[in-house]
Design a protein around this motif. Structure first.
Motif, PDB file in Angstrom:
ATOM      1  N   LEU A  26       0.836  -1.216   0.000  1.00  0.00           N
ATOM      2  CA  LEU A  26       0.000   0.000   0.000  1.00  0.00           C
ATOM      3  C   LEU A  26       0.860   1.251   0.000  1.00  0.00           C
ATOM      4  N   LEU A  32      -3.014   3.719  -7.916  1.00  0.00           N
ATOM      5  CA  LEU A  32      -4.172   3.200  -7.184  1.00  0.00           C
ATOM      6  C   LEU A  32      -4.411   1.715  -7.427  1.00  0.00           C
ATOM      7  N   ARG A  35      -1.897  -0.620  -5.955  1.00  0.00           N
ATOM      8  CA  ARG A  35      -2.048  -0.641  -4.493  1.00  0.00           C
ATOM      9  C   ARG A  35      -3.192  -1.544  -4.083  1.00  0.00           C
ATOM     10  N   MET A  36      -4.283  -1.497  -4.887  1.00  0.00           N
ATOM     11  CA  MET A  36      -5.421  -2.344  -4.530  1.00  0.00           C
ATOM     12  C   MET A  36      -5.076  -3.819  -4.628  1.00  0.00           C
ATOM     13  N   THR A  39      -3.473  -4.533  -1.231  1.00  0.00           N
ATOM     14  CA  THR A  39      -4.318  -4.509  -0.032  1.00  0.00           C
ATOM     15  C   THR A  39      -5.390  -5.589  -0.063  1.00  0.00           C
ATOM     16  N   ILE A  95     -14.702   0.043  -5.529  1.00  0.00           N
ATOM     17  CA  ILE A  95     -13.809   1.211  -5.536  1.00  0.00           C
ATOM     18  C   ILE A  95     -13.059   1.304  -6.863  1.00  0.00           C
ATOM     19  N   ALA A  99     -13.311   4.490  -9.256  1.00  0.00           N
ATOM     20  CA  ALA A  99     -12.120   5.272  -9.574  1.00  0.00           C
ATOM     21  C   ALA A  99     -11.963   5.412 -11.077  1.00  0.00           C
ATOM     22  N   ILE A 104      -9.579   8.334 -13.145  1.00  0.00           N
ATOM     23  CA  ILE A 104      -8.206   8.063 -12.732  1.00  0.00           C
ATOM     24  C   ILE A 104      -7.636   6.982 -13.636  1.00  0.00           C
TER      25      ILE A 104
ATOM     26  N   THR B  28      -5.185  10.876  -4.282  1.00  0.00           N
ATOM     27  CA  THR B  28      -6.572  10.978  -4.741  1.00  0.00           C
ATOM     28  C   THR B  28      -7.517  10.398  -3.691  1.00  0.00           C
ATOM     29  N   PRO B  30      -9.856   7.894  -4.012  1.00  0.00           N
ATOM     30  CA  PRO B  30      -9.890   6.426  -3.913  1.00  0.00           C
ATOM     31  C   PRO B  30      -8.702   5.851  -3.157  1.00  0.00           C
ATOM     32  N   ASP B  31      -7.524   6.507  -3.236  1.00  0.00           N
ATOM     33  CA  ASP B  31      -6.381   6.045  -2.449  1.00  0.00           C
ATOM     34  C   ASP B  31      -6.708   6.074  -0.966  1.00  0.00           C
ATOM     35  N   ALA B  33      -9.687   5.956   0.270  1.00  0.00           N
ATOM     36  CA  ALA B  33     -10.731   4.967   0.545  1.00  0.00           C
ATOM     37  C   ALA B  33     -10.128   3.583   0.764  1.00  0.00           C
ATOM     38  N   ILE B  34      -9.127   3.193  -0.068  1.00  0.00           N
ATOM     39  CA  ILE B  34      -8.573   1.854   0.138  1.00  0.00           C
ATOM     40  C   ILE B  34      -7.700   1.812   1.382  1.00  0.00           C
ATOM     41  N   ALA B  35      -7.064   2.945   1.751  1.00  0.00           N
ATOM     42  CA  ALA B  35      -6.314   2.953   3.010  1.00  0.00           C
ATOM     43  C   ALA B  35      -7.268   2.748   4.185  1.00  0.00           C
TER      44      ALA B  35
END
Lengths: 119, 85, 175
Positions: A26, A32, A35-36, A39, A95, A99, A104, B28, B30-31, B33-35
């Motif tokens: 993360l 983004l 990173r997803m 996570t 999400i 996004a 994005i 941003t 969404p970043d 939100a995922i955190a």
């Protein structure tokens, strides 16, 4: 140390290692979507394993002491882990879709078919 | 035996603090939100372990309800970000 | 009517699981059982249109439920483990080549698409981003696209999984 204790320690260690990898991902990945990847997969897997340690502990205590409180603990931990696995996958998809709709773009991407399709 | 559980909960707490860095930095929405989603997942895992530490099943029940509520809130945040609300 | 029965039955089953270990009739006490039946009927009345939206009750077939119970801890868990080792490797080495590709699923029902999208999110290197609702194609963010795959228009869903053929399992469960 009995075999059950070794199993519990192993599950806790695997859980902590994968949760750590997820959080490092993360913090380290460039955009983004990557990173997803870190996570959703790693923290779900790690949390399933820490819950598995609780389930093994509860079942072993239930069979050795015959106290129904430990059976309740194991069943509820199993339900919590199942909820976690299911809801994490769905919310990750939500999400990611939101996004992409909000504009994005994936960084470093070699191809973006969703952008071409224009849904 | 109990020490291993408490140690694991401490590790998870440190990880939660680390994901808060992304929550603050995140370029941003969404970043962020995922955190937040990561923090929620780790909280649920820690709560299940605390149920063993304090020998109370109610912690695990609270973890289930917390997980379902955070799922609903994440879905609504996603709808807001996607402009469908 | 059948939607009401399914919803009430599912709610009662969930109540039984949550209160196991409370008494002496099996694992349950009498007051919990009575309360569970009342709450299950109430839940069925309120929520019957939310749980059963489509009018197909394919998952009531016990063989499909049994397959689902085999699928989650078996092939799905194998792919989940592989996915996590893959993510661990990418976090440490940072070797990534990301992109969004179109994947042909070949499934027709909503339930099948739902299961495939969720399975894809938790399996190696892939994350479902969007769905084309006319052709039931999925858009997948792949963290490491193979050489030459970025030029292909459509990728078959069976190519995403290495060890186990998950789309075939999902087709057997949901269609």
């Amino acid at each position: 140390m009995t075999a059950v204790e070794i199993l519990i320690y192993a599950c806790l260690a695997i859980g902590v290692v994968f949760n750590t990898l997820g959080v490092i991902g993360l913090l380290r990945f460039p955009d983004l979507y990557t990173r997803m990847h870190a996570t959703t997969k790693a923290t779900t897997f790690g949390s399933i394993f820490t819950s598995l340690a609780v389930i093994v502990f509860g079942l072993s205590m239930f069979f050795s002491q015959n106290d129904s409180q430990y059976l309740t603990l194991a069943i509820h931990a199993f339900l919590a882990a199942a909820c976690l696995a299911f809801t994490n996958a769905v919310s990750a998809h939500a999400i990611a879709r939101a996004a992409h709709r909000s504009g994005i773009k994936p960084m470093l991407a070699v191809v973006d078919r969703l952008e071409e399709a224009k849904l | 035996m109990i020490d291993a559980w408490i140690l694991t909960v401490l590790c998870l707490t440190v990880l939660m603090a680390l994901s808060t860095v992304r929550l603050v930095l995140g370029p941003t929405a969404p970043d962020r939100a995922i955190a937040l989603d990561t923090v929620n997942t780790l909280t649920i895992a820690a709560m299940i372990l605390l149920g063993v530490v304090f020998k109370e099943v109610i912690f695990v029940d609270v973890a289930i309800v917390y997980g379902l509520l955070s799922f609903v809130s994440t879905l609504y945040i996603a709808k807001y970000i996607g402009g469908e609300l | 009517m059948i939607a009401f029965l399914v919803t009430a039955g599912a709610a009662f089953l969930m109540y039984l699981i949550l209160t196991a270990g409370s008494g002496t009739i099996g694992f349950w006490s009498l007051s919990e059982l009575v309360m569970g039946v009342l709450l299950a009927i109430l839940t069925g009345l309120i929520a019957r249109n939310f749980l059963c939206r489509s009018k197909s009750f394919r998952l009531l077939d016990p063989r499909r439920l049994l397959l689902l119970l085999v699928y989650v801890p078996g092939p799905f868990f194998v792919e989940l483990t592989k996915a996590n080792l893959d993510v661990a490797y990418r976090v440490i080495t940072m070797k990534i080549r990301p992109g969004i590709v179109r994947v042909h699923s070949g499934l027709k029902t909503d339930l099948g698409i739902f299961m495939l999208a969720n399975s894809i999110t938790l399996t190696p290197g892939t994350l479902s981003v969007g769905i084309d609702e006319e052709t039931n194609d999925l858009f997948i963010h792949n963290i490491n696209i193979g050489e030459g795959d970025e030029k292909r228009e459509v990728i078959e869903s069976t190519e995403l999984f290495g060890l186990v053929n998950l789309p075939a399992w999902i087709r057997r469960i949901a269609e």
